[in-house]
Design a protein around this motif. Sequence first.
Motif, mmCIF file in Angstrom:
data_model
loop_
_atom_site.group_PDB
_atom_site.id
_atom_site.type_symbol
_atom_site.label_atom_id
_atom_site.label_comp_id
_atom_site.label_asym_id
_atom_site.label_seq_id
_atom_site.Cartn_x
_atom_site.Cartn_y
_atom_site.Cartn_z
ATOM 1 N N UNK A 3 25.962 68.629 51.541
ATOM 2 C CA UNK A 3 25.123 68.916 50.372
ATOM 3 C C UNK A 3 23.636 68.913 50.679
ATOM 4 N N UNK A 4 23.223 68.143 51.689
ATOM 5 C CA UNK A 4 21.806 68.058 52.031
ATOM 6 C C UNK A 4 21.538 68.466 53.477
ATOM 7 N N UNK A 5 22.524 69.127 54.115
ATOM 8 C CA UNK A 5 22.380 69.574 55.508
ATOM 9 C C UNK A 5 21.940 68.420 56.409
ATOM 10 N N UNK A 6 22.653 67.298 56.312
ATOM 11 C CA UNK A 6 22.310 66.090 57.055
ATOM 12 C C UNK A 6 23.461 65.648 57.965
ATOM 13 N N UNK A 7 24.163 66.598 58.585
ATOM 14 C CA UNK A 7 25.327 66.241 59.412
ATOM 15 C C UNK A 7 24.976 65.232 60.506
ATOM 16 N N UNK A 30 20.032 75.705 46.573
ATOM 17 C CA UNK A 30 19.784 76.836 47.484
ATOM 18 C C UNK A 30 20.895 76.935 48.524
ATOM 19 N N UNK A 31 21.345 75.789 49.036
ATOM 20 C CA UNK A 31 22.464 75.801 49.981
ATOM 21 C C UNK A 31 23.716 76.375 49.328
ATOM 22 N N UNK A 32 23.988 75.963 48.105
ATOM 23 C CA UNK A 32 25.147 76.469 47.369
ATOM 24 C C UNK A 32 25.116 77.990 47.289
ATOM 25 N N UNK A 33 24.007 78.537 46.866
ATOM 26 C CA UNK A 33 23.907 79.991 46.703
ATOM 27 C C UNK A 33 24.002 80.713 48.046
ATOM 28 N N UNK A 34 23.388 80.120 49.069
ATOM 29 C CA UNK A 34 23.414 80.716 50.399
ATOM 30 C C UNK A 34 24.837 80.824 50.923
ATOM 31 N N UNK A 79 16.360 65.979 45.939
ATOM 32 C CA UNK A 79 16.861 67.106 46.721
ATOM 33 C C UNK A 79 17.727 68.110 45.995
ATOM 34 N N UNK A 80 17.875 68.003 44.676
ATOM 35 C CA UNK A 80 18.764 68.921 43.948
ATOM 36 C C UNK A 80 18.395 70.394 44.144
ATOM 37 N N UNK A 122 21.288 75.469 58.453
ATOM 38 C CA UNK A 122 19.977 75.230 57.853
ATOM 39 C C UNK A 122 19.526 73.817 58.212
ATOM 40 N N UNK A 123 18.287 73.638 58.660
ATOM 41 C CA UNK A 123 17.816 72.277 58.950
ATOM 42 C C UNK A 123 17.630 71.471 57.671
#
Length: 388
Positions: free
Chosen positions: A234-238, A287-291, A281-282, A40-41
Motif C-alpha cells: 500500500x505504501x511501496x515499502x517492501x 495513486x498506486x491503486x490507480x497505477x 500517505x493516503x 515505484x519508490x
Amino acid sequence: MRGKVVSRFRCLEPSSMMKMFKEASKRSGLINLSLGEPDVPTDPSIVEALRRAGLEGHTHYAPSSGIPELRDAIRGYWSRTYGLEVSLEQVLVTNGGSQACHLAFQVLLEPGDEVVLLEPYFTFYAQQVCYHGGVAVPVVCREENGFVPRVEDIERALTPRTKMLVLNSPCNPSGAVFDRRTLEGIADLAERHDLIVLSDELYESFVYEGEHIPFASFPGMGRRTLTVGGFSKSFAMCGWRIGYVLGPEEILRPMDLLAIVQTLCVNSLVQRAALYALENGAPFTRRLHDLFRDRVRCAAEGLNGLPGLSCRVPKGSFYVFFDVSRTGLSGEDFAWRMLEEAGVVMVPGGAFGASFPRHVRLAATVPEDRLREAFGRMKPVLEGLVRV
C-alpha cells in the motif's frame, strides 16, 4: 555426525519462484515481471519521516508489540476504512507480513494439525505450515469461478484434524477478490467447525472491482480471525520490512512473546515512518491503486492478444495468472523458455500449488510501455509454438 540440519528444514526447499528470481539476478537486459513489489519508490515524505525520527532520537529499542502511536494508527485505519473495531491490545507490529504468518503458525499448530490453503496460494504458506509441523490441505479455486473458492469444496476438505484456514483476498497470485456471499459461507464454516482463520489482507488497497471486506468483520469472526496487513504494497515499502496482525489477545500474547525471542522488536525508525505513512500517505496509496489498476488491465489485454494464452482480468492485487495450456508447454517450461528466448521473467504456476501446472504468474510491476515490450518479445516465440 553432530551438526546435521534438522529434518523440518526439508520443507524449505527453494520453490520455482525463488529459482526464477535467482536466475534472473545473474542476467542483464531482462524484463522482470516476477517480482511481487511495486517498482515505484517509497514516497519521499515517508523517507523524510524516517530521517527526522532519527534526528529526534528515536533510535532505541521499541516495545515488542510496536510503539503505541503506530498501533493506535493501525486501529484507526481499519476503523475508518472498513468499520473494523479492535483494541490496542489486539494489534501486533511485525517484521513484515511474512513474520506475522510465521508467528501465527508457530503458536497455533501442533504436529499433524491440518491447515486448509485455497489454491493457488502464496508459496510461503505451505512452507511455513510444514515447517511448524502442520499438514497443508489444498482446496482448488477454479478459474471458471474466477479463482474464488466454493464453500462446499472447503467443507469437503475439513476433517477432525483441521485447525486453521488461510484466506488471501485480494489474492496473490490470482488477483481474485472474494465476494460477500462467499466470505459469509466461509464464516459459517469457521463457526461450525471451530476453525481459526488467518486472513492475509496485504492487498486490501488494490481492489478494482467489488469491495474489500475484512473477514474479521463478520459476526463472531473477530474472536477467531488473525488479520495480516502491512505497508509493503500500500505504501511501496517492501524493503522496510514492517507489517502487523490484528487478532484475539489470547493468540497475540504468545505471538508477541515469540517475536521477542526472534527479533526483540521492529526497527524503531521504520515504525515512526510507518506512522507517518498511515497519517499522511493516503494520496500516495490512491495513486498506486490507480497505477496498478491500469497496468493489470493492460497486462490482461496484452496476454489475451498473444497466441495460445488466456487469462481473466484480475479484480485486485497487481498480478495476472494466465493459462498457457494451448502452447503445449507446462507453466514451468513456458516460464523458462520465455526467460531464455524472450528475456522476460515470470513465475510458473506450480509455485502456487500443484493444481496449476499450466499457469504462469505475471507481476504488472513495470510501466505499461515495458509490459507491451515484453509482449512484443514473447510473440515471435509463441508463434513458433502455436498455430495462429
